[in-house]
Design a protein around this motif. Sequence first.
Motif, PDB file in Angstrom:
ATOM      1  N   GLN A 163       0.872  10.593   3.544  1.00  0.00           N
ATOM      2  CA  GLN A 163       0.842  10.047   2.185  1.00  0.00           C
ATOM      3  C   GLN A 163       0.472  11.111   1.148  1.00  0.00           C
ATOM      4  O   GLN A 163       0.615  10.887  -0.053  1.00  0.00           O
ATOM      5  CB  GLN A 163      -0.146   8.881   2.103  1.00  0.00           C
ATOM      6  N   ASN A 164      -0.040  12.243   1.609  1.00  0.00           N
ATOM      7  CA  ASN A 164      -0.375  13.371   0.735  1.00  0.00           C
ATOM      8  C   ASN A 164      -1.345  12.984  -0.385  1.00  0.00           C
ATOM      9  O   ASN A 164      -1.233  13.456  -1.515  1.00  0.00           O
ATOM     10  CB  ASN A 164       0.900  13.985   0.131  1.00  0.00           C
ATOM     11  N   LEU A 165      -2.310  12.123  -0.046  1.00  0.00           N
ATOM     12  CA  LEU A 165      -3.339  11.762  -1.016  1.00  0.00           C
ATOM     13  C   LEU A 165      -4.711  12.305  -0.622  1.00  0.00           C
ATOM     14  O   LEU A 165      -5.667  12.199  -1.383  1.00  0.00           O
ATOM     15  CB  LEU A 165      -3.430  10.233  -1.162  1.00  0.00           C
ATOM     16  N   ARG A 166      -4.801  12.873   0.557  1.00  0.00           N
ATOM     17  CA  ARG A 166      -6.077  13.401   1.025  1.00  0.00           C
ATOM     18  C   ARG A 166      -6.371  14.764   0.404  1.00  0.00           C
ATOM     19  O   ARG A 166      -5.467  15.503   0.021  1.00  0.00           O
ATOM     20  CB  ARG A 166      -6.068  13.533   2.553  1.00  0.00           C
ATOM     21  N   THR A 167      -7.645  15.067   0.310  1.00  0.00           N
ATOM     22  CA  THR A 167      -8.078  16.414  -0.038  1.00  0.00           C
ATOM     23  C   THR A 167      -8.629  17.041   1.234  1.00  0.00           C
ATOM     24  O   THR A 167      -8.489  16.492   2.330  1.00  0.00           O
ATOM     25  CB  THR A 167      -9.164  16.379  -1.129  1.00  0.00           C
ATOM     26  N   GLU A 168      -9.320  18.169   1.103  1.00  0.00           N
ATOM     27  CA  GLU A 168      -9.900  18.810   2.289  1.00  0.00           C
ATOM     28  C   GLU A 168     -11.126  18.069   2.787  1.00  0.00           C
ATOM     29  O   GLU A 168     -11.634  18.361   3.872  1.00  0.00           O
ATOM     30  CB  GLU A 168     -10.269  20.270   1.975  1.00  0.00           C
ATOM     31  N   ARG A 169     -11.596  17.073   2.010  1.00  0.00           N
ATOM     32  CA  ARG A 169     -12.813  16.355   2.371  1.00  0.00           C
ATOM     33  C   ARG A 169     -12.529  14.940   2.874  1.00  0.00           C
ATOM     34  O   ARG A 169     -11.498  14.345   2.563  1.00  0.00           O
ATOM     35  CB  ARG A 169     -13.743  16.245   1.161  1.00  0.00           C
ATOM     36  N   ARG A 170     -13.484  14.404   3.616  1.00  0.00           N
ATOM     37  CA  ARG A 170     -13.452  13.004   4.014  1.00  0.00           C
ATOM     38  C   ARG A 170     -13.598  12.133   2.769  1.00  0.00           C
ATOM     39  O   ARG A 170     -14.404  12.443   1.883  1.00  0.00           O
ATOM     40  CB  ARG A 170     -14.599  12.721   4.988  1.00  0.00           C
ATOM     41  N   MET A 171     -12.847  11.049   2.694  1.00  0.00           N
ATOM     42  CA  MET A 171     -13.025  10.114   1.583  1.00  0.00           C
ATOM     43  C   MET A 171     -14.322   9.344   1.754  1.00  0.00           C
ATOM     44  O   MET A 171     -14.750   9.048   2.874  1.00  0.00           O
ATOM     45  CB  MET A 171     -11.839   9.146   1.509  1.00  0.00           C
ATOM     46  N   SER A 172     -14.950   9.006   0.637  1.00  0.00           N
ATOM     47  CA  SER A 172     -16.211   8.266   0.683  1.00  0.00           C
ATOM     48  C   SER A 172     -16.361   7.436  -0.587  1.00  0.00           C
ATOM     49  O   SER A 172     -15.707   7.684  -1.601  1.00  0.00           O
ATOM     50  CB  SER A 172     -17.397   9.215   0.851  1.00  0.00           C
ATOM     51  N   HIS A 173     -17.257   6.461  -0.512  1.00  0.00           N
ATOM     52  CA  HIS A 173     -17.450   5.516  -1.611  1.00  0.00           C
ATOM     53  C   HIS A 173     -18.711   5.870  -2.395  1.00  0.00           C
ATOM     54  O   HIS A 173     -19.720   6.267  -1.810  1.00  0.00           O
ATOM     55  CB  HIS A 173     -17.580   4.101  -1.032  1.00  0.00           C
ATOM     56  N   VAL A 174     -18.630   5.743  -3.699  1.00  0.00           N
ATOM     57  CA  VAL A 174     -19.809   5.892  -4.550  1.00  0.00           C
ATOM     58  C   VAL A 174     -20.019   4.588  -5.313  1.00  0.00           C
ATOM     59  O   VAL A 174     -19.080   3.977  -5.801  1.00  0.00           O
ATOM     60  CB  VAL A 174     -19.680   7.074  -5.540  1.00  0.00           C
ATOM     61  N   TRP A 175     -21.265   4.185  -5.361  1.00  0.00           N
ATOM     62  CA  TRP A 175     -21.666   2.975  -6.082  1.00  0.00           C
ATOM     63  C   TRP A 175     -22.538   3.410  -7.237  1.00  0.00           C
ATOM     64  O   TRP A 175     -23.606   4.006  -7.036  1.00  0.00           O
ATOM     65  CB  TRP A 175     -22.483   2.091  -5.145  1.00  0.00           C
ATOM     66  N   VAL A 214       0.836  -1.199   0.000  1.00  0.00           N
ATOM     67  CA  VAL A 214       0.000   0.000   0.000  1.00  0.00           C
ATOM     68  C   VAL A 214       0.870   1.247   0.000  1.00  0.00           C
ATOM     69  O   VAL A 214       0.599   2.207  -0.743  1.00  0.00           O
ATOM     70  CB  VAL A 214      -0.957   0.017   1.211  1.00  0.00           C
ATOM     71  N   GLU A 215       1.908   1.260   0.812  1.00  0.00           N
ATOM     72  CA  GLU A 215       2.774   2.442   0.882  1.00  0.00           C
ATOM     73  C   GLU A 215       3.512   2.669  -0.436  1.00  0.00           C
ATOM     74  O   GLU A 215       3.677   3.820  -0.869  1.00  0.00           O
ATOM     75  CB  GLU A 215       3.759   2.276   2.036  1.00  0.00           C
ATOM     76  N   ILE A 216       3.946   1.604  -1.083  1.00  0.00           N
ATOM     77  CA  ILE A 216       4.602   1.736  -2.388  1.00  0.00           C
ATOM     78  C   ILE A 216       3.614   2.278  -3.421  1.00  0.00           C
ATOM     79  O   ILE A 216       3.947   3.151  -4.239  1.00  0.00           O
ATOM     80  CB  ILE A 216       5.180   0.388  -2.850  1.00  0.00           C
ATOM     81  N   ALA A 217       2.393   1.766  -3.377  1.00  0.00           N
ATOM     82  CA  ALA A 217       1.365   2.241  -4.314  1.00  0.00           C
ATOM     83  C   ALA A 217       1.099   3.732  -4.129  1.00  0.00           C
ATOM     84  O   ALA A 217       0.988   4.488  -5.106  1.00  0.00           O
ATOM     85  CB  ALA A 217       0.081   1.444  -4.112  1.00  0.00           C
ATOM     86  N   ALA A 218       0.995   4.168  -2.876  1.00  0.00           N
ATOM     87  CA  ALA A 218       0.763   5.587  -2.599  1.00  0.00           C
ATOM     88  C   ALA A 218       1.911   6.435  -3.142  1.00  0.00           C
ATOM     89  O   ALA A 218       1.690   7.507  -3.724  1.00  0.00           O
ATOM     90  CB  ALA A 218       0.605   5.799  -1.096  1.00  0.00           C
ATOM     91  N   LYS A 219       3.129   5.955  -2.967  1.00  0.00           N
ATOM     92  CA  LYS A 219       4.310   6.680  -3.460  1.00  0.00           C
ATOM     93  C   LYS A 219       4.295   6.773  -4.988  1.00  0.00           C
ATOM     94  O   LYS A 219       4.604   7.828  -5.566  1.00  0.00           O
ATOM     95  CB  LYS A 219       5.575   5.976  -2.985  1.00  0.00           C
ATOM     96  N   MET A 220       3.887   5.703  -5.654  1.00  0.00           N
ATOM     97  CA  MET A 220       3.850   5.711  -7.118  1.00  0.00           C
ATOM     98  C   MET A 220       2.809   6.702  -7.636  1.00  0.00           C
ATOM     99  O   MET A 220       3.030   7.369  -8.649  1.00  0.00           O
ATOM    100  CB  MET A 220       3.558   4.302  -7.642  1.00  0.00           C
ATOM    101  N   VAL A 221       1.696   6.813  -6.930  1.00  0.00           N
ATOM    102  CA  VAL A 221       0.682   7.787  -7.321  1.00  0.00           C
ATOM    103  C   VAL A 221       1.197   9.209  -7.112  1.00  0.00           C
ATOM    104  O   VAL A 221       1.026  10.081  -7.965  1.00  0.00           O
ATOM    105  CB  VAL A 221      -0.625   7.549  -6.540  1.00  0.00           C
TER     106      VAL A 221
END
Length: 312
Positions: free
Chosen positions: A122-134, A88-95
């Motif tokens: 990991q610097n992947l967050r935005t100002e919002r909470r992450m959430s799932h859409v279906w 997971v950490e490697i994936a985050a770094k690649m992104v």
Amino acid sequence: MSTHKGNTMLTKLSQLLAQGRFGSPVPAVVVHPTTDIILQSCIQAHQHHIITPILVGPKHKIEKAATDANLDISGFMLVDAEHSHDAVEIAAKMVREQQADFIIKGSVHTDELMGVLVDKTQNLRTERRMSHVWLMESPTYHKLLTLTDCALNVVPDLLTKKDILQNAIDFAHALDIEQPKVAILAAVEEVKPQMQSTIDAAALCKMADRGQITGALLDGPLAFDNAISQQSADIKHIHSPVTGDVDILLVPDLEAGNMLGKQLIYLGEAKAAGIVMGSKVPIVLTSRSDDELDRLYSIALGAYVAQKRKQA
């Protein structure tokens, strides 16, 4: 009134697989793909020219899974990782380094995956909470329907629901729905002090009136029947531009959303694709229980939104 950019708007999930949809395959990092199911999904997505998979995980486990299932992954980039957390950490770094445009969950628990990805370091967050859409395609509804949040936020409070809703609105915009219609669901369509979901629904509508939520037309609380069926709304004397033509259903909590989504799939024969929004890149949460086509649709949806973001 909900408005759409006619020629580009998705009306069926199968359009995600249309030849030439992506121009060139979208690079995607696949976290801990140590089962034949996820490897097969990546191969299929690659064959449809949707993604260029980058496989990250214990090399010997990935290769064994491919060999045992007689799958050819020789053309894919394979990055060795000691264990799932490391993957997971490697994936985050690649992104972060723009080697991949989105993330696909492999054989790693959702809590472990998201626990790393939501970490501020990991610097992947935005100002919002992450959430799932279906994104659902039901044979009994006239257009694609988005359900949220059915996978991440268990009992969201009002401000979390605001983030979940704005993420879903942004998702709808990526699908070229300029002003999606949102129904904020509860068990009833009246505000009742003893039912928190109805109070939250009313507050979210007022927040939209004040510009705290933008880009959509909201109504709520609405029960599922009068959100989906104009006939039901008419019988109950509900006058709303949302009822009977809703694009987004905001559920009161994860349990309600998860059950609603699975009922639509298993009893209503709906097809589904799902991704995480609120991150700097889409995150695809495939499941072993998803059928082959739904997994492919989810990967294609992640690639579609990732590509839209790059174009923007």
